[in-house]
Design an enzyme around this catalytic site. Structure first.
Site, mmCIF file in Angstrom:
data_model
loop_
_atom_site.group_PDB
_atom_site.id
_atom_site.type_symbol
_atom_site.label_atom_id
_atom_site.label_comp_id
_atom_site.label_asym_id
_atom_site.label_seq_id
_atom_site.Cartn_x
_atom_site.Cartn_y
_atom_site.Cartn_z
ATOM 1 N N ASN A 164 -7.278 0.799 -5.268
ATOM 2 C CA ASN A 164 -7.672 1.120 -3.708
ATOM 3 C C ASN A 164 -7.964 2.672 -3.449
ATOM 4 O O ASN A 164 -9.044 3.041 -2.752
ATOM 5 C CB ASN A 164 -6.679 0.655 -2.672
ATOM 6 N N GLU A 263 5.805 -0.052 -5.838
ATOM 7 C CA GLU A 263 5.150 0.344 -4.565
ATOM 8 C C GLU A 263 4.312 -0.877 -4.314
ATOM 9 O O GLU A 263 3.349 -0.962 -5.045
ATOM 10 C CB GLU A 263 4.332 1.659 -4.624
ATOM 11 N N CYS A 298 -2.262 0.062 1.248
ATOM 12 C CA CYS A 298 -1.000 -0.557 1.643
ATOM 13 C C CYS A 298 -0.458 -0.358 2.878
ATOM 14 O O CYS A 298 0.237 -1.451 3.162
ATOM 15 C CB CYS A 298 -0.058 -0.169 0.333
ATOM 16 N N GLU A 475 7.570 7.687 -3.872
ATOM 17 C CA GLU A 475 6.402 8.489 -4.479
ATOM 18 C C GLU A 475 6.235 9.681 -3.524
ATOM 19 O O GLU A 475 6.542 9.827 -2.304
ATOM 20 C CB GLU A 475 5.044 7.705 -4.729
#
Ligand code: NAD
Length: 495
Positions: A164, A263, A298, A475
Protein backbone atom coordinates in the site's frame (compact mmCIF):
# COMPACT_ATOMS: atom_id res chain seq x y z
CA UNK A 1 -6.21 21.98 -14.02
CA UNK A 2 -3.80 19.38 -15.33
CA UNK A 3 -0.27 20.49 -14.53
CA UNK A 4 1.90 19.22 -17.39
CA UNK A 5 5.00 19.54 -15.22
CA UNK A 6 3.74 17.19 -12.51
CA UNK A 7 1.53 14.84 -14.52
CA UNK A 8 3.61 12.40 -16.55
CA UNK A 9 3.44 9.59 -19.07
CA UNK A 10 4.05 6.28 -17.23
CA UNK A 11 5.00 4.57 -20.49
CA UNK A 12 8.29 6.48 -20.51
CA UNK A 13 9.40 4.35 -17.55
CA UNK A 14 10.58 0.75 -17.93
CA UNK A 15 11.01 -0.51 -14.38
CA UNK A 16 12.68 -3.85 -13.71
CA UNK A 17 11.81 -6.08 -10.78
CA UNK A 18 15.29 -7.52 -10.25
CA UNK A 19 16.69 -8.90 -7.05
CA UNK A 20 19.41 -6.80 -5.44
CA UNK A 21 22.15 -8.79 -3.76
CA UNK A 22 25.66 -7.76 -2.64
CA UNK A 23 25.14 -4.32 -4.08
CA UNK A 24 24.16 -5.51 -7.58
CA UNK A 25 20.96 -6.13 -9.47
CA UNK A 26 20.51 -9.76 -10.25
CA UNK A 27 18.05 -11.56 -12.51
CA UNK A 28 16.90 -15.15 -12.13
CA UNK A 29 14.41 -17.16 -10.17
CA UNK A 30 11.38 -19.28 -10.93
CA UNK A 31 8.48 -18.57 -13.30
CA UNK A 32 7.44 -15.17 -14.57
CA UNK A 33 4.84 -13.44 -12.42
CA UNK A 34 3.15 -10.56 -14.27
CA UNK A 35 3.09 -7.19 -12.49
CA UNK A 36 0.17 -4.90 -13.33
CA UNK A 37 -0.19 -1.15 -13.07
CA UNK A 38 -3.09 -0.49 -10.65
CA UNK A 39 -4.31 2.57 -12.57
CA UNK A 40 -5.13 0.78 -15.83
CA UNK A 41 -4.33 -2.89 -15.28
CA UNK A 42 -1.59 -2.83 -17.95
CA UNK A 43 1.14 -5.43 -17.45
CA UNK A 44 4.32 -3.44 -16.83
CA UNK A 45 6.73 -6.23 -16.15
CA UNK A 46 7.33 -9.67 -14.76
CA UNK A 47 9.15 -10.83 -11.71
CA UNK A 48 10.93 -14.07 -11.11
CA UNK A 49 10.24 -15.72 -7.79
CA UNK A 50 13.50 -15.84 -5.81
CA UNK A 51 12.59 -19.07 -4.00
CA UNK A 52 14.89 -20.87 -1.59
CA UNK A 53 18.08 -20.66 -3.67
CA UNK A 54 18.14 -16.91 -4.22
CA UNK A 55 16.85 -16.25 -0.70
CA UNK A 56 19.76 -18.33 0.58
CA UNK A 57 22.17 -16.29 -1.55
CA UNK A 58 20.73 -13.00 -0.24
CA UNK A 59 20.76 -14.10 3.40
CA UNK A 60 24.33 -15.40 2.91
CA UNK A 61 25.38 -12.03 1.47
CA UNK A 62 23.77 -10.24 4.40
CA UNK A 63 25.37 -12.57 6.95
CA UNK A 64 28.83 -12.13 5.38
CA UNK A 65 28.46 -8.35 5.16
CA UNK A 66 27.31 -8.20 8.77
CA UNK A 67 30.37 -10.18 9.86
CA UNK A 68 33.03 -8.61 7.68
CA UNK A 69 32.02 -5.07 6.65
CA UNK A 70 32.63 -3.49 10.04
CA UNK A 71 29.26 -1.73 9.84
CA UNK A 72 28.05 -2.82 13.26
CA UNK A 73 31.37 -2.01 14.92
CA UNK A 74 31.95 1.32 13.13
CA UNK A 75 31.80 4.56 15.04
CA UNK A 76 28.13 5.55 15.30
CA UNK A 77 28.88 8.86 13.60
CA UNK A 78 30.33 7.01 10.60
CA UNK A 79 27.13 4.99 10.27
CA UNK A 80 25.13 8.18 10.67
CA UNK A 81 27.13 9.87 7.89
CA UNK A 82 26.25 7.11 5.42
CA UNK A 83 22.58 7.30 6.36
CA UNK A 84 22.61 11.10 5.95
CA UNK A 85 24.13 10.73 2.48
CA UNK A 86 21.47 8.14 1.66
CA UNK A 87 18.70 10.56 2.71
CA UNK A 88 20.27 13.30 0.59
CA UNK A 89 20.41 11.01 -2.46
CA UNK A 90 16.76 10.05 -2.03
CA UNK A 91 15.83 13.70 -1.75
CA UNK A 92 17.95 14.66 -4.76
CA UNK A 93 16.04 12.08 -6.83
CA UNK A 94 12.61 13.07 -5.58
CA UNK A 95 11.08 13.40 -9.03
CA UNK A 96 12.50 10.12 -10.32
CA UNK A 97 11.42 8.15 -7.25
CA UNK A 98 8.00 9.81 -7.09
CA UNK A 99 7.33 8.91 -10.72
CA UNK A 100 8.50 5.34 -10.24
CA UNK A 101 6.30 4.94 -7.16
CA UNK A 102 3.28 6.54 -8.84
CA UNK A 103 3.66 4.60 -12.09
CA UNK A 104 3.71 1.28 -10.26
CA UNK A 105 1.48 1.63 -7.19
CA UNK A 106 -1.76 3.24 -5.97
CA UNK A 107 -0.03 6.42 -4.80
CA UNK A 108 -0.99 9.53 -6.82
CA UNK A 109 1.84 11.71 -8.11
CA UNK A 110 0.69 14.73 -6.07
CA UNK A 111 1.18 12.61 -2.92
CA UNK A 112 4.44 10.90 -3.87
CA UNK A 113 6.00 14.15 -5.05
CA UNK A 114 4.55 16.29 -2.30
CA UNK A 115 4.85 13.91 0.61
CA UNK A 116 6.01 10.30 0.31
CA UNK A 117 9.56 10.82 -0.99
CA UNK A 118 10.20 13.67 1.45
CA UNK A 119 8.90 11.56 4.31
CA UNK A 120 11.08 8.63 3.21
CA UNK A 121 14.16 10.87 3.25
CA UNK A 122 13.03 12.38 6.55
CA UNK A 123 12.66 8.95 8.15
CA UNK A 124 16.16 7.95 7.03
CA UNK A 125 17.47 11.20 8.52
CA UNK A 126 15.60 10.59 11.77
CA UNK A 127 17.34 7.23 12.19
CA UNK A 128 20.68 8.71 11.11
CA UNK A 129 20.30 11.15 14.00
CA UNK A 130 19.47 8.27 16.37
CA UNK A 131 22.60 6.21 15.76
CA UNK A 132 24.79 7.99 18.34
CA UNK A 133 21.97 8.06 20.88
CA UNK A 134 21.74 4.29 21.33
CA UNK A 135 22.32 3.65 25.03
CA UNK A 136 22.62 0.71 27.37
CA UNK A 137 22.61 0.78 31.15
CA UNK A 138 24.69 -0.10 34.19
CA UNK A 139 22.96 -2.12 36.89
CA UNK A 140 23.67 -1.69 40.60
CA UNK A 141 26.04 -4.35 41.98
CA UNK A 142 28.35 -4.86 44.96
CA UNK A 143 31.72 -3.08 44.69
CA UNK A 144 33.46 -6.21 43.45
CA UNK A 145 31.45 -6.43 40.23
CA UNK A 146 30.03 -4.45 37.35
CA UNK A 147 26.97 -5.25 35.32
CA UNK A 148 26.27 -3.59 31.97
CA UNK A 149 23.36 -4.06 29.64
CA UNK A 150 24.63 -3.49 26.12
CA UNK A 151 22.36 -3.03 23.07
CA UNK A 152 23.56 -4.72 19.92
CA UNK A 153 22.17 -5.54 16.47
CA UNK A 154 20.59 -8.91 15.74
CA UNK A 155 22.57 -9.69 12.58
CA UNK A 156 20.43 -10.56 9.55
CA UNK A 157 16.96 -9.02 9.65
CA UNK A 158 14.24 -10.22 7.26
CA UNK A 159 11.74 -7.55 6.28
CA UNK A 160 8.54 -8.31 4.40
CA UNK A 161 6.22 -5.53 3.27
CA UNK A 162 2.72 -4.81 2.00
CA UNK A 163 1.91 -3.02 -1.27
CA UNK A 164 0.00 0.00 0.00
CA UNK A 165 2.93 2.40 0.58
CA UNK A 166 5.80 0.56 -1.12
CA UNK A 167 8.42 3.29 -0.68
CA UNK A 168 7.57 4.26 2.89
CA UNK A 169 7.20 0.63 3.93
CA UNK A 170 10.65 -0.18 2.50
CA UNK A 171 12.28 2.74 4.32
CA UNK A 172 10.56 2.09 7.65
CA UNK A 173 11.82 -1.49 7.53
CA UNK A 174 15.38 -0.81 6.39
CA UNK A 175 16.55 2.53 7.82
CA UNK A 176 16.14 1.71 11.54
CA UNK A 177 17.50 -1.82 11.05
CA UNK A 178 20.63 -0.46 9.35
CA UNK A 179 20.97 2.39 11.85
CA UNK A 180 21.03 -0.22 14.62
CA UNK A 181 23.87 -2.02 12.81
CA UNK A 182 22.00 -4.94 11.21
CA UNK A 183 22.04 -6.33 7.68
CA UNK A 184 18.72 -6.48 5.85
CA UNK A 185 17.03 -8.75 3.34
CA UNK A 186 13.81 -7.09 2.21
CA UNK A 187 10.99 -8.73 0.29
CA UNK A 188 8.58 -6.17 -1.12
CA UNK A 189 5.08 -7.14 -2.13
CA UNK A 190 4.93 -8.94 -5.45
CA UNK A 191 2.32 -6.34 -6.51
CA UNK A 192 4.72 -3.40 -6.06
CA UNK A 193 8.28 -4.65 -6.42
CA UNK A 194 10.02 -1.60 -7.86
CA UNK A 195 10.84 1.25 -5.49
CA UNK A 196 12.50 -0.95 -2.84
CA UNK A 197 15.35 -1.87 -5.24
CA UNK A 198 15.94 1.77 -6.15
CA UNK A 199 16.09 2.69 -2.47
CA UNK A 200 18.58 -0.11 -1.79
CA UNK A 201 20.71 0.99 -4.76
CA UNK A 202 20.86 4.52 -3.40
CA UNK A 203 21.91 3.25 0.02
CA UNK A 204 24.90 1.51 -1.58
CA UNK A 205 25.65 4.62 -3.66
CA UNK A 206 25.70 6.54 -0.38
CA UNK A 207 28.46 4.29 0.94
CA UNK A 208 26.59 1.45 2.66
CA UNK A 209 28.81 -1.63 2.34
CA UNK A 210 27.47 -3.98 -0.36
CA UNK A 211 25.50 -6.90 1.06
CA UNK A 212 24.05 -5.00 4.00
CA UNK A 213 20.82 -4.17 2.17
CA UNK A 214 19.51 -6.85 -0.17
CA UNK A 215 16.15 -7.15 -1.91
CA UNK A 216 14.55 -10.40 -3.04
CA UNK A 217 11.50 -10.48 -5.27
CA UNK A 218 8.81 -13.08 -5.16
CA UNK A 219 5.61 -14.52 -3.84
CA UNK A 220 4.75 -14.77 -0.18
CA UNK A 221 4.18 -18.51 0.00
CA UNK A 222 7.56 -19.28 -1.60
CA UNK A 223 10.09 -16.45 -1.29
CA UNK A 224 8.52 -14.81 1.79
CA UNK A 225 8.21 -18.12 3.55
CA UNK A 226 11.79 -19.16 2.62
CA UNK A 227 13.04 -15.91 4.13
CA UNK A 228 11.07 -16.42 7.35
CA UNK A 229 12.29 -20.00 7.69
CA UNK A 230 15.96 -19.31 6.87
CA UNK A 231 18.15 -20.43 9.80
CA UNK A 232 20.47 -17.40 9.57
CA UNK A 233 17.67 -14.86 9.91
CA UNK A 234 17.73 -13.50 13.46
CA UNK A 235 14.74 -11.14 13.44
CA UNK A 236 11.66 -10.69 11.28
CA UNK A 237 9.82 -7.44 10.69
CA UNK A 238 6.55 -7.84 8.82
CA UNK A 239 3.88 -5.47 7.52
CA UNK A 240 0.79 -7.04 6.05
CA UNK A 241 -2.47 -8.78 6.84
CA UNK A 242 -3.33 -10.43 10.12
CA UNK A 243 -3.72 -13.85 8.46
CA UNK A 244 -0.24 -13.71 6.93
CA UNK A 245 1.17 -12.44 10.23
CA UNK A 246 -0.18 -15.53 11.97
CA UNK A 247 1.38 -17.82 9.34
CA UNK A 248 4.71 -16.05 9.76
CA UNK A 249 4.52 -16.53 13.53
CA UNK A 250 4.03 -20.26 13.01
CA UNK A 251 6.92 -20.51 10.51
CA UNK A 252 9.20 -18.44 12.75
CA UNK A 253 8.36 -20.57 15.77
CA UNK A 254 9.01 -23.77 13.82
CA UNK A 255 12.44 -22.64 12.58
CA UNK A 256 14.24 -21.05 15.47
CA UNK A 257 11.80 -19.04 17.61
CA UNK A 258 12.78 -15.85 15.79
CA UNK A 259 11.60 -12.59 17.33
CA UNK A 260 9.00 -10.68 15.36
CA UNK A 261 7.58 -7.24 14.81
CA UNK A 262 4.13 -7.55 13.24
CA UNK A 263 2.34 -4.52 11.75
CA UNK A 264 -1.02 -5.95 10.80
CA UNK A 265 -4.52 -4.94 9.83
CA UNK A 266 -7.03 -2.63 11.47
CA UNK A 267 -10.69 -1.71 11.64
CA UNK A 268 -10.19 1.67 13.22
CA UNK A 269 -13.11 3.64 14.69
CA UNK A 270 -13.71 7.39 14.39
CA UNK A 271 -15.85 8.27 17.41
CA UNK A 272 -17.67 11.63 17.34
CA UNK A 273 -19.03 12.90 20.66
CA UNK A 274 -22.20 14.94 21.00
CA UNK A 275 -20.34 17.99 22.36
CA UNK A 276 -18.57 18.75 19.05
CA UNK A 277 -19.74 22.20 17.92
CA UNK A 278 -18.20 22.49 14.46
CA UNK A 279 -18.67 19.43 12.26
CA UNK A 280 -16.75 20.75 9.30
CA UNK A 281 -13.19 19.80 10.46
CA UNK A 282 -14.58 16.48 11.70
CA UNK A 283 -16.12 15.76 8.30
CA UNK A 284 -12.78 16.51 6.61
CA UNK A 285 -10.92 14.17 8.96
CA UNK A 286 -13.50 11.43 8.61
CA UNK A 287 -13.46 11.67 4.81
CA UNK A 288 -9.65 11.66 4.63
CA UNK A 289 -9.61 8.88 7.20
CA UNK A 290 -11.39 6.42 4.91
CA UNK A 291 -10.47 7.79 1.48
CA UNK A 292 -6.71 8.39 1.65
CA UNK A 293 -5.08 5.92 -0.76
CA UNK A 294 -8.67 4.76 -1.48
CA UNK A 295 -8.89 3.30 2.01
CA UNK A 296 -5.85 1.09 1.44
CA UNK A 297 -4.24 2.24 4.68
CA UNK A 298 -3.78 0.01 7.71
CA UNK A 299 -5.04 2.79 10.00
CA UNK A 300 -8.00 3.75 7.76
CA UNK A 301 -10.81 5.09 9.93
CA UNK A 302 -13.34 2.70 8.48
CA UNK A 303 -15.95 2.77 11.26
CA UNK A 304 -17.72 6.08 12.01
CA UNK A 305 -19.49 6.07 15.38
CA UNK A 306 -21.53 9.24 15.73
CA UNK A 307 -24.18 10.53 18.12
CA UNK A 308 -27.63 9.97 16.59
CA UNK A 309 -28.50 13.68 16.74
CA UNK A 310 -25.70 14.69 14.40
CA UNK A 311 -25.38 11.63 12.17
CA UNK A 312 -27.39 12.92 9.20
CA UNK A 313 -25.51 16.19 9.01
CA UNK A 314 -22.08 14.62 9.39
CA UNK A 315 -22.77 11.89 6.85
CA UNK A 316 -24.03 14.36 4.27
CA UNK A 317 -20.91 16.52 4.76
CA UNK A 318 -18.69 13.45 4.35
CA UNK A 319 -20.62 12.47 1.22
CA UNK A 320 -20.05 15.92 -0.27
CA UNK A 321 -16.32 15.71 0.41
CA UNK A 322 -16.18 12.22 -1.06
CA UNK A 323 -18.06 13.34 -4.18
CA UNK A 324 -15.49 16.10 -4.68
CA UNK A 325 -12.69 13.55 -5.06
CA UNK A 326 -11.44 12.74 -8.55
CA UNK A 327 -10.79 9.11 -9.36
CA UNK A 328 -8.04 8.75 -11.90
CA UNK A 329 -4.65 7.39 -12.84
CA UNK A 330 -1.86 7.91 -10.35
CA UNK A 331 0.20 9.83 -12.91
CA UNK A 332 -2.28 12.68 -13.20
CA UNK A 333 -1.89 15.49 -10.73
CA UNK A 334 -5.63 16.04 -10.29
CA UNK A 335 -6.21 12.48 -9.01
CA UNK A 336 -7.45 12.48 -5.42
CA UNK A 337 -9.05 9.04 -5.34
CA UNK A 338 -6.55 6.26 -5.96
CA UNK A 339 -7.30 3.08 -7.85
CA UNK A 340 -7.50 -0.15 -5.88
CA UNK A 341 -4.32 -2.15 -6.19
CA UNK A 342 -5.82 -4.83 -8.43
CA UNK A 343 -8.89 -6.23 -10.10
CA UNK A 344 -8.77 -9.02 -7.52
CA UNK A 345 -9.01 -6.50 -4.68
CA UNK A 346 -11.99 -4.80 -6.38
CA UNK A 347 -13.76 -8.16 -6.72
CA UNK A 348 -13.01 -8.96 -3.08
CA UNK A 349 -14.56 -5.67 -1.93
CA UNK A 350 -17.63 -6.27 -4.13
CA UNK A 351 -18.06 -9.72 -2.58
CA UNK A 352 -17.64 -8.34 0.94
CA UNK A 353 -20.21 -5.59 0.36
CA UNK A 354 -22.70 -8.10 -1.09
CA UNK A 355 -22.27 -10.45 1.88
CA UNK A 356 -22.56 -7.57 4.38
CA UNK A 357 -25.76 -6.36 2.68
CA UNK A 358 -27.11 -9.92 2.70
CA UNK A 359 -26.53 -9.84 6.47
CA UNK A 360 -28.75 -6.75 6.83
CA UNK A 361 -26.54 -3.74 5.96
CA UNK A 362 -27.83 -0.94 3.74
CA UNK A 363 -25.82 1.04 1.19
CA UNK A 364 -26.12 4.75 1.96
CA UNK A 365 -24.01 5.74 -1.03
CA UNK A 366 -21.56 4.20 -3.51
CA UNK A 367 -21.22 0.43 -3.36
CA UNK A 368 -20.04 -0.01 -6.95
CA UNK A 369 -17.09 0.70 -9.23
CA UNK A 370 -16.66 4.18 -10.61
CA UNK A 371 -18.74 4.11 -13.79
CA UNK A 372 -17.39 4.79 -17.25
CA UNK A 373 -14.09 3.05 -16.71
CA UNK A 374 -13.24 -0.24 -18.31
CA UNK A 375 -9.71 -0.60 -17.02
CA UNK A 376 -8.25 0.04 -13.59
CA UNK A 377 -10.06 -0.87 -10.42
CA UNK A 378 -11.66 2.41 -9.29
CA UNK A 379 -14.24 2.13 -6.53
CA UNK A 380 -16.86 4.67 -5.46
CA UNK A 381 -16.51 6.06 -1.95
CA UNK A 382 -19.00 3.84 -0.17
CA UNK A 383 -20.98 4.40 3.01
CA UNK A 384 -22.77 1.51 4.71
CA UNK A 385 -25.23 1.51 7.62
CA UNK A 386 -26.65 -1.25 9.84
CA UNK A 387 -23.53 -3.41 9.49
CA UNK A 388 -24.15 -6.44 11.72
CA UNK A 389 -21.40 -7.49 14.11
CA UNK A 390 -21.61 -10.99 12.74
CA UNK A 391 -21.08 -9.88 9.13
CA UNK A 392 -17.84 -9.99 7.18
CA UNK A 393 -18.04 -6.19 6.81
CA UNK A 394 -17.54 -5.87 10.55
CA UNK A 395 -15.05 -8.67 11.11
CA UNK A 396 -12.66 -8.04 8.18
CA UNK A 397 -10.89 -5.05 6.66
CA UNK A 398 -12.43 -3.89 3.39
CA UNK A 399 -9.09 -2.24 2.57
CA UNK A 400 -10.94 0.03 0.18
CA UNK A 401 -12.94 3.30 0.32
CA UNK A 402 -15.71 1.91 2.53
CA UNK A 403 -17.05 3.55 5.70
CA UNK A 404 -19.52 1.82 8.03
CA UNK A 405 -21.67 4.25 10.04
CA UNK A 406 -22.99 3.44 13.51
CA UNK A 407 -25.09 5.73 15.70
CA UNK A 408 -25.46 5.81 19.49
CA UNK A 409 -27.34 7.55 22.29
CA UNK A 410 -25.17 6.65 25.22
CA UNK A 411 -21.44 7.46 25.41
CA UNK A 412 -20.48 4.25 27.23
CA UNK A 413 -22.25 2.31 24.52
CA UNK A 414 -20.26 4.28 21.90
CA UNK A 415 -16.92 3.50 23.57
CA UNK A 416 -17.84 -0.17 23.71
CA UNK A 417 -18.66 -0.05 19.99
CA UNK A 418 -15.34 1.65 19.24
CA UNK A 419 -13.38 -1.20 20.80
CA UNK A 420 -13.37 -3.89 18.11
CA UNK A 421 -13.30 -7.48 19.37
CA UNK A 422 -10.30 -8.34 17.15
CA UNK A 423 -8.42 -5.34 15.78
CA UNK A 424 -6.81 -2.56 17.82
CA UNK A 425 -4.49 -0.59 15.54
CA UNK A 426 -5.77 2.99 15.82
CA UNK A 427 -8.80 4.98 16.98
CA UNK A 428 -9.94 8.58 16.61
CA UNK A 429 -11.97 10.61 19.07
CA UNK A 430 -13.60 13.95 18.23
CA UNK A 431 -14.63 16.12 21.16
CA UNK A 432 -14.56 19.74 22.35
CA UNK A 433 -14.50 18.65 25.99
CA UNK A 434 -10.94 18.71 27.34
CA UNK A 435 -11.74 16.29 30.16
CA UNK A 436 -13.17 13.73 27.76
CA UNK A 437 -10.22 14.26 25.43
CA UNK A 438 -7.99 13.09 28.29
CA UNK A 439 -10.19 10.42 29.83
CA UNK A 440 -11.68 8.56 26.87
CA UNK A 441 -8.39 7.62 25.12
CA UNK A 442 -7.61 5.55 28.23
CA UNK A 443 -10.71 3.49 27.51
CA UNK A 444 -10.01 3.00 23.81
CA UNK A 445 -8.13 -0.18 22.99
CA UNK A 446 -5.78 0.83 20.17
CA UNK A 447 -2.06 1.19 19.55
CA UNK A 448 -2.61 4.83 18.57
CA UNK A 449 -5.43 7.18 19.60
CA UNK A 450 -5.87 10.47 17.75
CA UNK A 451 -7.98 13.22 19.31
CA UNK A 452 -9.51 15.67 16.82
CA UNK A 453 -7.30 14.32 14.05
CA UNK A 454 -7.03 11.15 12.04
CA UNK A 455 -3.85 9.76 10.53
CA UNK A 456 -0.19 10.15 11.23
CA UNK A 457 0.90 13.64 12.12
CA UNK A 458 4.06 15.31 10.77
CA UNK A 459 7.27 14.06 12.33
CA UNK A 460 9.05 10.77 12.80
CA UNK A 461 9.23 10.35 16.56
CA UNK A 462 5.75 8.86 17.09
CA UNK A 463 5.76 5.10 17.29
CA UNK A 464 3.08 3.20 15.37
CA UNK A 465 1.80 -0.31 15.90
CA UNK A 466 -1.11 -2.35 17.12
CA UNK A 467 -2.56 -4.40 19.92
CA UNK A 468 -4.43 -7.71 19.67
CA UNK A 469 -4.96 -8.93 16.07
CA UNK A 470 -3.32 -5.75 14.77
CA UNK A 471 0.09 -7.00 15.81
CA UNK A 472 2.87 -6.11 18.20
CA UNK A 473 6.13 -4.20 18.21
CA UNK A 474 6.45 -0.62 16.99
CA UNK A 475 7.77 1.20 13.95
CA UNK A 476 9.22 4.72 13.88
CA UNK A 477 10.27 6.73 16.87
CA UNK A 478 12.73 5.47 19.45
CA UNK A 479 10.71 2.27 19.80
CA UNK A 480 11.18 1.64 16.07
CA UNK A 481 14.94 1.62 16.52
CA UNK A 482 14.76 -0.47 19.69
CA UNK A 483 12.89 -3.13 17.74
CA UNK A 484 16.10 -3.83 15.82
CA UNK A 485 18.33 -4.08 18.90
CA UNK A 486 18.77 -6.90 21.38
CA UNK A 487 20.31 -6.49 24.81
CA UNK A 488 23.27 -8.35 26.21
CA UNK A 489 24.00 -8.45 29.94
CA UNK A 490 27.74 -8.28 30.64
CA UNK A 491 28.75 -9.20 34.16
CA UNK A 492 32.29 -8.46 35.34
CA UNK A 493 33.54 -9.86 38.62
CA UNK A 494 36.72 -8.22 39.88
CA UNK A 495 36.69 -8.99 43.57
P1 NAD B 1 -0.39 -9.66 2.73
O1 NAD B 1 -0.38 -10.21 4.11
O2 NAD B 1 -1.16 -10.38 1.68
O3 NAD B 1 1.11 -9.58 2.16
C1 NAD B 1 2.11 -8.84 2.80
C2 NAD B 1 3.46 -9.38 2.42
O4 NAD B 1 3.59 -10.70 2.95
C3 NAD B 1 3.69 -9.51 0.92
O5 NAD B 1 5.02 -9.14 0.63
C4 NAD B 1 3.47 -11.00 0.68
O6 NAD B 1 4.15 -11.49 -0.45
C5 NAD B 1 4.04 -11.59 1.95
N1 NAD B 1 3.56 -12.94 2.30
C6 NAD B 1 2.37 -13.51 2.00
N2 NAD B 1 2.32 -14.78 2.50
C7 NAD B 1 3.51 -14.99 3.14
C8 NAD B 1 4.06 -16.09 3.88
N3 NAD B 1 3.39 -17.25 4.05
N4 NAD B 1 5.29 -15.95 4.41
C9 NAD B 1 5.98 -14.79 4.26
N5 NAD B 1 5.52 -13.74 3.57
C10 NAD B 1 4.29 -13.82 3.03
O7 NAD B 1 -0.85 -8.14 2.85
P2 NAD B 1 -1.08 -7.09 1.68
O8 NAD B 1 -2.36 -7.43 0.97
O9 NAD B 1 0.17 -6.95 0.88
O10 NAD B 1 -1.25 -5.74 2.50
C11 NAD B 1 -2.45 -5.32 3.06
C12 NAD B 1 -2.44 -5.62 4.55
O11 NAD B 1 -1.34 -5.00 5.17
C13 NAD B 1 -3.67 -5.06 5.25
O12 NAD B 1 -4.15 -6.01 6.16
C14 NAD B 1 -3.13 -3.84 5.99
O13 NAD B 1 -3.89 -3.46 7.09
C15 NAD B 1 -1.76 -4.32 6.35
N6 NAD B 1 -0.86 -3.19 6.64
C16 NAD B 1 -0.52 -2.93 7.94
C17 NAD B 1 0.31 -1.84 8.25
C18 NAD B 1 0.66 -1.50 9.68
O14 NAD B 1 1.57 -0.70 9.88
N7 NAD B 1 -0.01 -2.05 10.68
C19 NAD B 1 0.79 -1.03 7.21
C20 NAD B 1 0.44 -1.33 5.91
C21 NAD B 1 -0.39 -2.42 5.63
Amino acid sequence: MTDPVISFDPNTLSPRADHFIKGRRREGGEGAVPVHRPSDGVEIGRLHDAGETIVDEAVGAARDAFRTSGWASAHPLDRAAVLHRWAALVEARTEEIARLESATSTRPIADTLGRDVGRAAGAIRFFAESVDKIEGSVIATAAAANCMVVPEPYGVVASITAWNFPLINAVWKSAPALAAGNAVVLKPSELTPYTAIRIAELAVEAGLPAGLFNVVQGLGATTGSALVRHPDVRKISFTGSTGTGARIMADAAATGTKPLTLELGGKSPQLVLKDVRDLSPVALNVANGFLANAGQVCTAGSRLIVHRSMADELVSRVQALAAARTAGPTWQVETTLSPLVSERQAERIERMIAATVADGASIVSGGTRVSGRNAGAYFEPTILANVAETSVGFREEFFGPVLSVYTYEDEDEAIAMANHPLYALAASLYTDDARKALAIPKRLEAGTVWVNAHGRQPGYAHPQGGFNHSGFGREMGRAGLEGFLRHKTVWLSHG
